[in-house]
Each structure stands twice: as C-alpha cells, then as structure tokens.
Design an enzyme around this catalytic site. Structure first.
Site, PDB file in Angstrom:
ATOM      1  N   ALA A  27       0.777  -1.239   0.000  1.00  0.00           N
ATOM      2  CA  ALA A  27       0.000   0.000   0.000  1.00  0.00           C
ATOM      3  C   ALA A  27       0.811   1.293   0.000  1.00  0.00           C
ATOM      4  O   ALA A  27       0.389   2.296  -0.567  1.00  0.00           O
ATOM      5  CB  ALA A  27      -0.943   0.000   1.201  1.00  0.00           C
ATOM      6  N   ASP A  34       2.001  -3.095   4.325  1.00  0.00           N
ATOM      7  CA  ASP A  34       3.317  -2.894   3.713  1.00  0.00           C
ATOM      8  C   ASP A  34       4.347  -3.512   4.650  1.00  0.00           C
ATOM      9  O   ASP A  34       4.128  -3.600   5.858  1.00  0.00           O
ATOM     10  CB  ASP A  34       3.620  -1.408   3.501  1.00  0.00           C
ATOM     11  CG  ASP A  34       4.684  -1.208   2.419  1.00  0.00           C
ATOM     12  OD1 ASP A  34       4.306  -1.038   1.248  1.00  0.00           O
ATOM     13  OD2 ASP A  34       5.887  -1.233   2.753  1.00  0.00           O
ATOM     14  N   CYS A  58       3.862  -0.202 -12.176  1.00  0.00           N
ATOM     15  CA  CYS A  58       4.172   1.031 -12.916  1.00  0.00           C
ATOM     16  C   CYS A  58       5.398   0.782 -13.800  1.00  0.00           C
ATOM     17  O   CYS A  58       6.323   1.583 -13.836  1.00  0.00           O
ATOM     18  CB  CYS A  58       4.399   2.208 -11.964  1.00  0.00           C
ATOM     19  SG  CYS A  58       5.727   1.974 -10.766  1.00  0.00           S
TER      20      CYS A  58
END
Length: 430
Positions: free
Chosen positions: A258, A281, A379
């Site tokens: 997160a 996390d 990403c």
C-alpha cells in the site's frame, strides 16, 4: 553564487552520491536553500538527469581522460553548464559559464580554470559534436541519444518494434503534467476548479478519470486547499487502478503493497469513507505516510499494518471483497517523473522481480471471497513483470478468470506507464 544553481547542484549531488530520488532531493534542497526560482531549479535538475548520458558523451569528446575520470563535484558542474549552454535557450552563454566557474571555486577548488576551459571548448565545438553512428550500433545510438541504460533498450526491443521503443524513449524524456485527484469527501469538482483558478492556477479536467485535474502553476502544495485535504497529487494511470478495482460502499478491501498510500486513499474516497480497508506494507515507517495522508484527507476507514505480502495471513483467508496487489516493480513506466531510473544497473534483484511479484499475487489471492475481485498492477513497461506474471498466475489458479487487461503508455496515453489486470474469483466455489 546564484542560489538557484547552488540548490540544483546540491540536489544533483544527492541523487548522484546518495542515490536519492530526484523529487525528494529537490524538495529537500528547496526547503533548505529557499531559491527564488524553484521552477528553474527543477528544470535544471531534471534536464541534467534526463540527458546525463548524452552530456557525458559530449564530455568524453572534450576531456581527454573522459567523464568517468572526473569527481562527482566537477562532473556535476560540467553537466549543469553544458545543459544550460545546449538546452536552455533562456540562459545567456556568459551566465552559464561564469556561474559554473563561481560554483567550481566553491565546490572543487583549483578546478575553476578546467571547468571554464571545457565549457568554452563546448561552445566552440558543439555544432561539430555528433551522436554515434546508428548503422554501426543501434542500441548505443539510442542509449546516447535518449540517455537510457542500454539494458532497458535491449529489454524493450525484445518485445516491441524499434519505432515503438524509440517513441517510448522520447516520451520518457518529456515533462510530466501535474495531475491531482480531487477529494469528493471534502469538495465538489467545480468548486475546487473555481478555487484553484482564483489563486492563479490553470486547470483542465483529466481525460481518463472523472476525478482528475491537470494543474499548472507554482507552489500548489503550499495552498490551504491542499493542507485542508481537498486534493492529492496523483497521475491518472494510478487513479485508474482504484477505478478499475471498483470498490463498493461497505466492502472489505485489502491493499497488499500500500505505501505510500495514493491508491489506498483513492479507494477510501470512492467508498465514501465506509467499509474497511486493510493497508499492508512490509515497512512500518512507510505505513506512517498512509496514516498521515488519511488524517489530511479526513479518511477514517483505513487500517494500516506491517505485513510481508509473500506470506498468507490465515485469519483473512476469503474475507476480502476486493484485493489490490500494486506490486513492487522496476518502475520503467515512471521515468519521466524519476529520470534516475534510466541509469539503474541490471542486478539480480531486478532479475528476480517477476518471481517475487508472482509470490505476492499468489499469496494475496487467498484473501479473495468467491465472486470477489483481484487486481494486479505495476508502474512498469516490462512484459516479464506484467503479462508473464499474470499468465503464470492464471494458469496455476483456475478459480480466477481475467476480466480485463490494460497497458497505459506515456507516448500514447499521456500518462505514466502502467499495467492493470482485473481478475474475478469463481463465485460458485465452496
């Protein structure tokens, strides 16, 4: 000494010597040095980083011993000087040279004459300086022209055409827009647009997400509107993850990787601050960032916890309506925001990323209820971390079916590079 160039120099030294992220290094040095033109600082820092290999190639032709023989201090000053002389039409030549010499007297004493000589030699020879011959070595040519580590070009050429790759390389060197996600828990879109425009900002609506605004102007994060939680900086590609997850009011959502929380808070806003979001996390200090953002945005339905996402938490098996796995990745989709990524060395850690991503996705799938949704995103623009991970997972986990798969590209979609795959678990499972 010009305070703007000094600030840019110190930020570049942080990136070069301390391996700091460029955005964090700039913000840190701007706060300390208080330059009168932060925009000039950013243009100079990002310009040098985006063109580092190209500039070093020119330095190799101007310095007998080459760029690699120079210390970080003098190399950084030379890079800044050449970038101003070759790329910044707004900077007079005398100012670029003189300010570089002044800086050399401060940060690399005894080298001011050398810096002056190299920059004047560049002015005399810049018309004659040529890129490598493309016909002899296309990868080297593309590496020098667009300033990327060769392995990235080789990776993309394994999967895409030369024209496609060159378009990606060029897009990675373009300036990314400032995009924000308005917080509909606190403000209506039209009201925020009006407020921003009254403060002198140029505002346009985004083209992918209805809660996206593209904003032009300086010191956006210094405004009361930001401090009061009316918006959050976030690229549209990242906003689209929360949109594709499609969380509903009152649901239980698990966000497995997160931090720093941009997608987590976007999910919370879409749920109108209802239901339960468990944000995990592995690093507790990163979770503090999520807690801080949630307070700014007025969000109360997020629970943060430290957890290794490759392990299964037996207490949460089949308890989540939707699970987001925004996996750690090589980041090749966000190069235009973090140009230092272009110069990463290809390491064993990068080689092992797909294995780690698959482990996280597999463990996280255990939390999805029958009929629930599992979303995998990165990403990066690397099929080994995207399509191959998802294909392997679906082959081994037949209870999940793909709903849709999306690859966003900087050149085509004008967003960060992002991969999103939505999967649904069979609702008839017992």
């Amino acid at each position: 000494m010009d305070i703007n160039r000094k600030t840019a120099y110190l930020a570049l030294i942080d990136v070069e010597s301390k391996k700091s992220y460029s955005n964090l290094a700039i913000n840190h040095q701007v706060i300390i040095n208080k330059p009168n033109s932060p925009a000039f600082v950013r243009e100079l820092v990002y310009g040098v980083l985006e063109n580092k290999l190209t500039i070093d190639y020119y330095i190799d032709q101007l310095v007998k011993t080459g760029a690699s023989s120079l210390r970080a201090q003098e190399l950084t000053i030379l890079r800044m000087g050449i970038y101003q002389l070759g790329y910044m039409n707004s900077v007079p030549e005398y100012a670029a040279v003189n300010e570089s010499v002044v800086m050399a007297r401060k940060y690399c004493r005894g080298k001011d004459g050398f810096i002056n000589g190299v920059l004047r030699e560049y002015l005399n020879k810049k018309i004659q300086l040529r890129l490598p011959d493309r016909s002899e070595d296309e990868i080297r040519y593309l590496s020098i022209k667009y300033s990327y580590a060769p392995w990235i070009i080789e990776l993309w050429l394994e999967h895409y055409s030369v024209d496609f790759v060159e378009s990606l390389l060029a897009a990675g060197n373009e300036k990314a827009p400032v995009t924000v996600r308005f917080n509909w828990l606190k403000v209506m879109k039209n009201d925020l647009i009006d407020s921003l425009r009254k403060k002198g900002f140029e505002v346009e609506e985004g083209h992918l997400c209805r809660n996206a605004l593209n904003v032009k102007g300086s010191r956006l994060l210094d405004t009361e509107m930001y401090k009061l939680g009316m918006f959050t900086p976030q690229d549209e590609s990242s906003m689209l993850v929360a949109e594709k997850l499609d969380p509903k009011h009152g649901e239980t959502i698990m966000d497995m990787c997160a931090a720093p929380g941009g997608k987590t808070t976007a999910i919370a806003e879409r749920m109108n601050n209802t239901g339960r979001i468990i944000a995990s996390d592995i690093y507790r200090r990163k979770l503090d960032l999520i807690d801080k953002e949630a307070r700014r945005l007025g969000i109360t339905n997020i629970e943060t916890r430290s957890w290794d996402a490759t392990r299964v938490d037996s207490s949460m098996v089949q308890k989540a309506d939707r699970v987001l796995v925004d996996a750690p990745c090589s980041g090749l989709g966000v190069i235009r925001r973090k140009p230092e990524i272009k110069y990463k060395e290809y390491t064993d850690e990068l080689e092992l990323l797909p294995k780690k991503q698959l482990a996280i996705l597999s463990a996280s799938s255990a939390y999805v209820k029958p009929g629930g949704v599992l979303l995998y995103s990165t990403c990066t623009i690397n099929p080994k971390e995207n399509d191959q991970v998802v294909d392997t997972f679906l082959r081994k986990n037949t209870s999940f079916k793909q709903v849709e798969r999306t690859l966003l590209l900087p050149d085509k979609d004008k967003t960060d590079g992002f991969f999103i795959c939505v999967m649904k678990k069979d609702e008839n499972l017992i």
